[in-house]
Write a protein that holds these residues in place. Sequence first.
Motif, PDB file in Angstrom:
ATOM      1  N   TYR A  13       0.832  -1.200   0.000  1.00  0.00           N
ATOM      2  CA  TYR A  13       0.000   0.000   0.000  1.00  0.00           C
ATOM      3  C   TYR A  13       0.870   1.254   0.000  1.00  0.00           C
ATOM      4  O   TYR A  13       0.570   2.228  -0.711  1.00  0.00           O
ATOM      5  N   GLU A  14       1.902   1.244   0.785  1.00  0.00           N
ATOM      6  CA  GLU A  14       2.813   2.392   0.826  1.00  0.00           C
ATOM      7  C   GLU A  14       3.419   2.664  -0.551  1.00  0.00           C
ATOM      8  O   GLU A  14       3.521   3.823  -0.988  1.00  0.00           O
ATOM      9  N   LYS A  15       3.807   1.608  -1.249  1.00  0.00           N
ATOM     10  CA  LYS A  15       4.478   1.771  -2.537  1.00  0.00           C
ATOM     11  C   LYS A  15       3.498   2.137  -3.653  1.00  0.00           C
ATOM     12  O   LYS A  15       3.930   2.505  -4.758  1.00  0.00           O
ATOM     13  N   TYR A  55      -2.169   3.321  -8.267  1.00  0.00           N
ATOM     14  CA  TYR A  55      -2.953   2.147  -8.665  1.00  0.00           C
ATOM     15  C   TYR A  55      -3.627   1.562  -7.429  1.00  0.00           C
ATOM     16  O   TYR A  55      -3.293   1.906  -6.283  1.00  0.00           O
ATOM     17  N   THR A  56      -4.576   0.682  -7.673  1.00  0.00           N
ATOM     18  CA  THR A  56      -5.305   0.018  -6.589  1.00  0.00           C
ATOM     19  C   THR A  56      -4.570  -1.252  -6.183  1.00  0.00           C
ATOM     20  O   THR A  56      -4.264  -2.095  -7.033  1.00  0.00           O
ATOM     21  N   VAL A  57      -4.293  -1.381  -4.917  1.00  0.00           N
ATOM     22  CA  VAL A  57      -3.550  -2.538  -4.417  1.00  0.00           C
ATOM     23  C   VAL A  57      -4.452  -3.765  -4.305  1.00  0.00           C
ATOM     24  O   VAL A  57      -4.099  -4.859  -4.742  1.00  0.00           O
ATOM     25  N   TYR A  58      -5.642  -3.605  -3.694  1.00  0.00           N
ATOM     26  CA  TYR A  58      -6.524  -4.747  -3.431  1.00  0.00           C
ATOM     27  C   TYR A  58      -7.956  -4.290  -3.619  1.00  0.00           C
ATOM     28  O   TYR A  58      -8.399  -3.308  -3.011  1.00  0.00           O
ATOM     29  N   ARG A  59      -8.688  -4.998  -4.458  1.00  0.00           N
ATOM     30  CA  ARG A  59     -10.027  -4.542  -4.827  1.00  0.00           C
ATOM     31  C   ARG A  59     -11.067  -4.858  -3.761  1.00  0.00           C
ATOM     32  O   ARG A  59     -12.149  -4.262  -3.761  1.00  0.00           O
ATOM     33  N   ARG A  60     -10.769  -5.770  -2.856  1.00  0.00           N
ATOM     34  CA  ARG A  60     -11.719  -6.079  -1.781  1.00  0.00           C
ATOM     35  C   ARG A  60     -11.212  -5.476  -0.462  1.00  0.00           C
ATOM     36  O   ARG A  60     -11.078  -6.159   0.549  1.00  0.00           O
ATOM     37  N   GLN A  61     -10.968  -4.164  -0.490  1.00  0.00           N
ATOM     38  CA  GLN A  61     -10.351  -3.516   0.671  1.00  0.00           C
ATOM     39  C   GLN A  61     -11.260  -3.542   1.897  1.00  0.00           C
ATOM     40  O   GLN A  61     -10.769  -3.657   3.026  1.00  0.00           O
ATOM     41  N   ASP A  62     -12.562  -3.447   1.715  1.00  0.00           N
ATOM     42  CA  ASP A  62     -13.469  -3.500   2.871  1.00  0.00           C
ATOM     43  C   ASP A  62     -13.307  -4.812   3.618  1.00  0.00           C
ATOM     44  O   ASP A  62     -13.265  -4.840   4.860  1.00  0.00           O
ATOM     45  N   GLN A  63     -13.211  -5.898   2.851  1.00  0.00           N
ATOM     46  CA  GLN A  63     -13.006  -7.212   3.463  1.00  0.00           C
ATOM     47  C   GLN A  63     -11.655  -7.278   4.167  1.00  0.00           C
ATOM     48  O   GLN A  63     -11.544  -7.800   5.281  1.00  0.00           O
ATOM     49  N   LEU A  64     -10.626  -6.729   3.531  1.00  0.00           N
ATOM     50  CA  LEU A  64      -9.300  -6.710   4.141  1.00  0.00           C
ATOM     51  C   LEU A  64      -9.296  -5.902   5.423  1.00  0.00           C
ATOM     52  O   LEU A  64      -8.712  -6.323   6.431  1.00  0.00           O
ATOM     53  N   THR A  98      -2.491  -2.850  14.436  1.00  0.00           N
ATOM     54  CA  THR A  98      -2.962  -1.471  14.560  1.00  0.00           C
ATOM     55  C   THR A  98      -2.239  -0.591  13.550  1.00  0.00           C
ATOM     56  O   THR A  98      -2.848   0.213  12.841  1.00  0.00           O
ATOM     57  N   ASP A  99      -0.911  -0.768  13.452  1.00  0.00           N
ATOM     58  CA  ASP A  99      -0.119  -0.003  12.493  1.00  0.00           C
ATOM     59  C   ASP A  99      -0.446  -0.396  11.057  1.00  0.00           C
ATOM     60  O   ASP A  99      -0.569   0.465  10.172  1.00  0.00           O
ATOM     61  N   ILE A 100      -0.576  -1.703  10.805  1.00  0.00           N
ATOM     62  CA  ILE A 100      -0.855  -2.185   9.444  1.00  0.00           C
ATOM     63  C   ILE A 100      -2.216  -1.679   8.974  1.00  0.00           C
ATOM     64  O   ILE A 100      -2.364  -1.191   7.845  1.00  0.00           O
ATOM     65  N   ARG A 101      -3.213  -1.777   9.845  1.00  0.00           N
ATOM     66  CA  ARG A 101      -4.560  -1.280   9.502  1.00  0.00           C
ATOM     67  C   ARG A 101      -4.517   0.213   9.174  1.00  0.00           C
ATOM     68  O   ARG A 101      -5.122   0.673   8.197  1.00  0.00           O
ATOM     69  N   ASN A 102      -3.804   0.990   9.991  1.00  0.00           N
ATOM     70  CA  ASN A 102      -3.718   2.434   9.756  1.00  0.00           C
ATOM     71  C   ASN A 102      -3.086   2.744   8.403  1.00  0.00           C
ATOM     72  O   ASN A 102      -3.493   3.677   7.711  1.00  0.00           O
ATOM     73  N   SER A 103      -2.071   1.950   8.027  1.00  0.00           N
ATOM     74  CA  SER A 103      -1.385   2.205   6.756  1.00  0.00           C
ATOM     75  C   SER A 103      -2.216   1.770   5.555  1.00  0.00           C
ATOM     76  O   SER A 103      -2.135   2.390   4.495  1.00  0.00           O
ATOM     77  N   VAL A 104      -3.005   0.730   5.700  1.00  0.00           N
ATOM     78  CA  VAL A 104      -3.891   0.328   4.610  1.00  0.00           C
ATOM     79  C   VAL A 104      -4.965   1.391   4.405  1.00  0.00           C
ATOM     80  O   VAL A 104      -5.341   1.719   3.272  1.00  0.00           O
ATOM     81  N   GLU A 105      -5.442   1.960   5.498  1.00  0.00           N
ATOM     82  CA  GLU A 105      -6.449   3.018   5.410  1.00  0.00           C
ATOM     83  C   GLU A 105      -5.850   4.318   4.868  1.00  0.00           C
ATOM     84  O   GLU A 105      -6.444   4.996   4.033  1.00  0.00           O
ATOM     85  N   LYS A 106      -4.674   4.669   5.334  1.00  0.00           N
ATOM     86  CA  LYS A 106      -3.973   5.878   4.903  1.00  0.00           C
ATOM     87  C   LYS A 106      -2.530   5.489   4.566  1.00  0.00           C
ATOM     88  O   LYS A 106      -1.653   5.501   5.434  1.00  0.00           O
ATOM     89  N   PRO A 107      -2.240   5.125   3.320  1.00  0.00           N
ATOM     90  CA  PRO A 107      -0.937   4.546   2.963  1.00  0.00           C
ATOM     91  C   PRO A 107       0.279   5.434   3.188  1.00  0.00           C
ATOM     92  O   PRO A 107       1.402   4.936   3.163  1.00  0.00           O
ATOM     93  N   THR A 108       0.091   6.732   3.386  1.00  0.00           N
ATOM     94  CA  THR A 108       1.253   7.581   3.658  1.00  0.00           C
ATOM     95  C   THR A 108       1.651   7.552   5.132  1.00  0.00           C
ATOM     96  O   THR A 108       2.644   8.156   5.510  1.00  0.00           O
ATOM     97  N   ARG A 109       0.889   6.860   5.942  1.00  0.00           N
ATOM     98  CA  ARG A 109       1.223   6.719   7.357  1.00  0.00           C
ATOM     99  C   ARG A 109       2.064   5.449   7.557  1.00  0.00           C
ATOM    100  O   ARG A 109       1.598   4.355   7.300  1.00  0.00           O
ATOM    101  N   GLY A 110       3.263   5.618   8.048  1.00  0.00           N
ATOM    102  CA  GLY A 110       4.146   4.486   8.253  1.00  0.00           C
ATOM    103  C   GLY A 110       3.933   3.819   9.593  1.00  0.00           C
ATOM    104  O   GLY A 110       2.967   4.118  10.309  1.00  0.00           O
ATOM    105  N   PRO A 111       4.815   2.900   9.972  1.00  0.00           N
ATOM    106  CA  PRO A 111       4.683   2.201  11.258  1.00  0.00           C
ATOM    107  C   PRO A 111       4.788   3.172  12.427  1.00  0.00           C
ATOM    108  O   PRO A 111       5.515   4.161  12.369  1.00  0.00           O
ATOM    109  N   LYS A 112       4.006   2.897  13.460  1.00  0.00           N
ATOM    110  CA  LYS A 112       3.995   3.691  14.695  1.00  0.00           C
ATOM    111  C   LYS A 112       3.534   5.128  14.467  1.00  0.00           C
ATOM    112  O   LYS A 112       3.923   6.033  15.213  1.00  0.00           O
ATOM    113  N   TYR A 113       2.708   5.326  13.453  1.00  0.00           N
ATOM    114  CA  TYR A 113       2.139   6.648  13.243  1.00  0.00           C
ATOM    115  C   TYR A 113       1.165   6.939  14.377  1.00  0.00           C
ATOM    116  O   TYR A 113       0.316   6.122  14.707  1.00  0.00           O
TER     117      TYR A 113
END
Length: 451
Positions: free
Chosen positions: A292-294, A329-338, A366-381
């Motif tokens: 997601y970050e990339k 680009y879109t990373v995963y099309r079923r993001q709600d499920q993810l 917690t960190d992974i979920r935050n980054s999937v939701e907002k990909p510019t947020r890295g670990p421990k945001y």
Amino acid sequence: MKDLRRQALESGKTVSRKARSRNVSAPSSKANSVVNSAANSRANSRNPSRHGSDDEDGALSDGTAWSTNSIDDILNGEDIDLPPDTWKSELNTRIEQIIDRKRSSTEGRADSLNAYAHILMARYARDDIENRIDEILPSMLRSIKAETSERETVVALKALAVTILTLDSDDIYDSVHELLKRTISDSEFTHAKINAIHTLGAAAFFGGASEEETADIMSFLLEIIESDGLSAGAHDNGDVVVAALEEWGLLATEIEDMEDATDSAIEAFVEQLQSSETSVQIAAGQNIALLYEKSYTPLEDDEEASDNDNGSEDEETHSASGQKMVKRYTVYRRQDQLMRQLEELANISTRKISKKDKKNLHSSFTDIRNSVEKPTRGPKYSTALDGETGRTYGAGRMKVRISRSVEVKIDKWWKLQRLNALRRVLQGGFAVQYDENGAVNRCLPFTMARD
């Protein structure tokens, strides 16, 4: 792990190493073996040396390392009767023992390889091994290929990994990758498979693999992940799958455009979130966050910002430094499920797992979920508000202190992947190597520390 499942950025791209090839000088003379007795006489005189960081105790060994008290004594170098360069003499002695296979036993070679690796972790010794690599490398490869014992094979792989990182050579990948892949597929020892995966990742990243070769290795690792270890002859072995996930993540940080590789990879990683092994889930989750970050890159100078006609904030945002980032680009099309899966893992409360695993899942996801939701947020945001400024703390809470004046801020997933990879190879010697080894400090940009 099909059975287990049922239970249950900026690119960071480095400059090509092909442009930094170096000549190899003539072999050095043999070391004085008297150093061994001097070192052994001081065995157990003190605890192993430490190179502290923010969240690691700095030990130079892990569960597969053996007694190295005499080496620690030399590396500490505190005794007034030991010259400062005694560790170099000890290193040369160990090199002689590794090379002279006719006079060595299986256990003797394992001891020498272990001591050699231990020294290379704690001291930057490129000048000391470069002119002997044509002798050292073939002997290491024979120890890996012969598989005379699990211990010798594993320590030879560890020694090879730290040698690759020390040399920073463009030529070594071609010499080792075929044997490493065979070891992963055919070895009778599980720990050899795991260490061969890590060494292959180091060889591809630091040893001169081309972009095409790196992509091939990533495909090889992804097959291990998708088959739950079956393609490596270790079906449903979580440690093997974790190793493949970790090294795939490391190599992905080197690829500038991950769009083509994302579709197949994300499916495999999402599937591994259902594993019953916490380590597999976390490693898969970190790779998801990295993808997601990339998918976001900086707005180019000649590129116009979109008008966000749909009113969504997802298409365009800003990095912590204020740089405008654009979704490519879109990373995963079923993001709600993810997101539901990540939310469950971030708040898991089952009694079927230990408190330690539960804590690790909560913190990581917690960190992974935050980054999937907002990909510019890295670990421990952190979204907590600063009492003085009224702004969120944001990124940068994870730091590794190298010295009083230098620290590495781990505010991106690609940085975390590289930090973890370096620590796997260097263990407690990371801080020393960061200070002296160009191959290490090129991987992670540093900042001036604030007292």
